[in-house]
Design an enzyme around this catalytic site. Structure first.
Site, PDB file in Angstrom:
ATOM      1  N   HIS A 103       1.033  -1.236  -0.035  1.00 31.15           N
ATOM      2  CA  HIS A 103       0.004  -0.174   0.005  1.00 31.15           C
ATOM      3  C   HIS A 103       0.979   1.163   0.007  1.00 31.15           C
ATOM      4  O   HIS A 103       1.971   1.089   0.521  1.00 31.15           O
ATOM      5  CB  HIS A 103      -0.871   0.080   1.225  1.00 31.15           C
ATOM      6  CG  HIS A 103      -1.923  -0.863   1.545  1.00 31.15           C
ATOM      7  ND1 HIS A 103      -1.598  -2.257   1.954  1.00 31.15           N
ATOM      8  CD2 HIS A 103      -3.154  -1.011   1.431  1.00 31.15           C
ATOM      9  CE1 HIS A 103      -2.420  -3.134   2.289  1.00 31.15           C
ATOM     10  NE2 HIS A 103      -3.520  -2.405   1.835  1.00 31.15           N
ATOM     11  N   ASP A 106       2.388   2.041   3.577  1.00 30.30           N
ATOM     12  CA  ASP A 106       3.239   1.071   4.000  1.00 30.30           C
ATOM     13  C   ASP A 106       4.517   1.398   3.843  1.00 30.30           C
ATOM     14  O   ASP A 106       5.482   1.230   4.728  1.00 30.30           O
ATOM     15  CB  ASP A 106       2.974  -0.232   3.521  1.00 30.30           C
ATOM     16  CG  ASP A 106       1.588  -0.750   3.466  1.00 30.30           C
ATOM     17  OD1 ASP A 106       1.023  -0.589   4.467  1.00 30.30           O
ATOM     18  OD2 ASP A 106       1.499  -1.569   2.341  1.00 30.30           O
TER      19      ASP A 106
END
Length: 439
Positions: A103, A106
């Site tokens: 993501h 992240d």
């Protein structure tokens, strides 16, 4: 210069089934040929960035237990983002992983404004591009986190506020373009909060139309920028919301059909989400195959004694054998793969534990692949199923399916032939024994 967190751990090699080395593959031989393709080509496995490197080992009852150099769970500075990136790609390389997934949040540094979001994402994507070139690890898919920030408490695409819809659009555009730049094979849309907690404050028809428009916009932008990968939706029945609009593969197909997206979007099935929906993992794969929307797989499992998404690494070879059987019967992956959307337990806090978890998960998939191929090559199961439906290949069955016989004509057939059909055994126990013989 900071020493790599994984410096004392080896590159993981294939040692064979007789090995007792816990830091080696016993079943995953990347170059072994199975039904015309190598294990690496069949499985296309990926390590996820979020559970492995962004999660702090916390739960609703306690703080994080993982002490890593990049300080997961604490504010992410640009320096910490770079330390995490270096550690992640070191781990990918030592695991000899073909792919990874992430993501936006992240990997990047924290942000306050939309401008900071764009700048911080661009910085880490540029650094990630260099790491991909250096290690050869490829991006299986990218995605945007549209559920973690407080602004998404009431959803992203389904939010009552169009300004929040626009923020979500910016994140998805940014990550879709980043995925394209990084030569990712797919882009995933996970509606973590695309649903509702109470119907009392929800205009369900409005939210469905918003979600349909959002998906259409993503597909339009994919073609505009020339992204050749697949767009994937990840089905999930509930958690964190009480009800989510992407409940399972069949529900997603109905949604795609309604908004004319059934030829543009596929599904990223998660094993744990399947069981949360009351389905088996293999059912979801078979359903996606039947509907023509099979894309990729988040590989994990739940705990039958827990009612939530525990995201544990797979460890049940007979269960995975059935999943691999249906995957192979559907033709296997094209752009998709097995992403380990799984996390080590809070008490598994050492660097070595990350290796044990992924080694075990890969070996379960490899062993299950061999089993599934053997079942197909044996042919007994396929022959049984074909014989069970053989009547539909005869003239009468075909006349029903093609429309040559209508309801009245079909009913008249039963009358004129003085039909008195008898039920035939499904031989379930025989087939269960058959599968177990290969596991």
């Amino acid at each position: 210069m900071l020493m790599s967190y994984f410096a004392d751990l080896p590159t993981i090699q294939y040692d064979g089934p007789e090995s007792r080395n816990p830091l080696a593959f016993r079943w995953y031989d990347a170059n072994r040929n199975v039904m015309g393709k190598t294990m690496r080509e069949h499985l296309r496995w990926a390590i996820c960035y979020w559970h492995s490197f962004a999660w702090a080992g916390s739960d609703v009852f306690g703080a994080g237990t993982f002490e890593r150099p990049w300080a997961p769970g604490q504010p992410v500075t640009p320096e910490r983002a770079q330390i995490k990136l270096n550690a992640a790609f070191d781990f990918f390389a030592k695991m000899q992983a073909p792919f990874f997934c992430f993501h936006d949040v992240d990997a990047m540094a924290d942000y306050e404004t939309i401008g900071e979001y764009s700048n911080n994402l661009a910085t880490i994507v540029q650094a990630m591009e260099g790491k991909i070139a250096e290690t050869g690890v490829e991006l299986l898919w990218g995605t945007a986190n549209l559920f973690g920030h407080p602004r998404y408490a009431a959803g992203a695409a389904t939010n009552p506020e169009p300004e929040i819809f626009a923020w979500a659009a910016h994140q998805v555009r940014s990550m879709l373009e980043a995925t394209h730049r990084l030569k990712g094979a797919n882009y995933v849309l996970w509606g973590g909060r695309e649903g509702y907690d109470t119907i009392l404050n929800t205009n369900l028809a409005r939210e469905m139309d918003q979600l349909g428009r959002f998906m259409s916009m993503v597909v339009e932008h994919k073609h505009k920028i020339g992204f050749a990968g697949a767009i994937l939706i990840e089905p999930k029945p509930h958690e964190p919301t009480k009800h989510q609009y992407d409940r399972d593969a069949a529900t997603v197909y109905g949604f795609l059909k309604r908004y004319g997206l059934e030829n543009e979007v596929k599904v990223n099935i998660e094993a744990n989400h399947a069981t949360l929906a009351g389905n088996s993992f293999e059912h979801e794969i078979a359903t996606a195959n039947a509907l023509g929307i099979m894309g990729s797989i988040d590989m994990n499992r739940g705990d039958p004694q827990n009612g939530w998404d525990t995201d544990q690494f797979p460890n049940n070879v007979p269960e995975m054998t059935l999943a691999l059987y249906h995957l192979l019967k559907g033709g296997g992956f094209t752009t998709g793969g097995f992403n380990f959307d799984a996390k080590v337990r809070r008490q598994s806090m050492d660097a070595e534990d990350l290796f044990h978890a992924h080694i075990g998960g890969v070996d379960v998939l490899a062993r299950s692949l061999v089993n599934a191929a053997a079942i197909i090559e044996d042919g007994t199961l396929d022959h049984f199923v074909a014989e069970r439906y053989a009547g539909w290949n005869d003239a009468f069955g075909q006349n029903i399916l093609t429309g040559a016989l209508d309801l009245a004509g079909t009913a008249d057939h039963a009358v004129f032939s003085n039909s008195n059909p008898k039920a035939v055994s499904g031989r379930q126990e025989f087939l269960e024994n058959l599968i177990n013989n290969f596991c």
